[in-house]
Design an enzyme around this catalytic site. Structure first.
Site: not given
Ligand code: URA
Length: 234
Positions: A103
């Site tokens: 993310d």
């Molecule tokens: N899980 C999440 O919620 N975000 C990420 O970036 C990676 C795994």
């Protein structure tokens, strides 16, 4: 492998395709000790020796980098609004891409490569490659959560998640945890905690398969994988 001289040079980061075309046309590139002025000249990457400014430009078919992703950049190859993880890689060839996504606000380990087969192996849902995360959680993470995570959590998808290994590093109003999962569902870690009534406030990936985030790699920096890391991955 055979490819055009201008592509060869652009792939190896000598310049953009139009920059290297100009270098070639100006007679600045030698192939097997001869000046070659045609960008379309076919080069055999195994046999031919390409030189620029008196130095050999050896061809590498695949490149592999470990990036310590900072928050605020997106895991994409290009974007018209946000900075992408590839904007952090200097002298990049055009075919690099991030293996999977973190993310925008997630930090940590991201593999950048142009090796599609390796990426497919690491991301295939049937391969169950381990991913290890460190997270800060708003709320007290309990042994009950550890139990729930170990059975799999309903996060609103068709199926619950696979069992995940939750380790509590610090429990309190704000907790710190390490979590090992073997899938890569959208926002998976955040959704798993949300499902037990807690929110992730900070997330960092530490490991993906055998690849471990280098503690000496500053945030926002990248480096080529070592031979040992390559052997473990391939
Ligand atoms: N899980 C999440 O919620 N975000 C990420 O970036 C990676 C795994």
């Amino acid at each position: 492998m055979k490819l055009r001289l201008d592509k060869y040079l652009a792939d190896m980061g000598v310049g953009t395709r139009s920059e290297v075309k100009k270098l070639i046309q100006k007679g600045q590139i030698m192939v097997n000790d001869q000046v070659v002025k045609k960008p379309e000249t076919k080069i055999d990457t195994q046999k031919d020796c390409v030189c620029y400014q008196g130095k050999e430009v050896a061809y590498m078919e695949f490149e592999y980098y470990m990036l310590h992703k900072p928050a605020g950049v997106i895991s994409a190859t290009e974007d018209h609004k946000d900075r992408t993880v590839l904007d952090l890689i200097d002298h990049k060839r055009k075919d690099l891409f991030p293996v999977g996504r973190l993310d925008k606000d997630t930090e940590g380990l991201l593999l950048i490569t142009n090796d599609g087969q390796l990426a497919h192996r690491l991301l295939s849902p049937t391969k169950h490659v381990d991913k290890v995360y460190f997270a800060r959680i708003d709320g007290e993470v309990t042994l009950e959560d550890v139990q729930l995570f170990s059975k799999g959590i309903d996060i609103g998808d068709e199926k619950p998640t696979l069992p995940a290994e939750l380790t509590i590093l610090k429990a309190g109003e704000e907790s710190e945890i390490q979590l090992k999962i073997t899938e890569g569902r959208f926002h998976q870690v955040k959704r798993m905690f949300h499902a037990v009534g807690k929110e992730v406030t900070y997330l960092k990936r530490l490991q993906m398969g055998p690849l471990v985030l280098d503690k000496n790699l500053p945030i926002g920096q990248f480096r080529a994988l070592t031979k040992e890391e390559m052997d473990q991955l391939c």
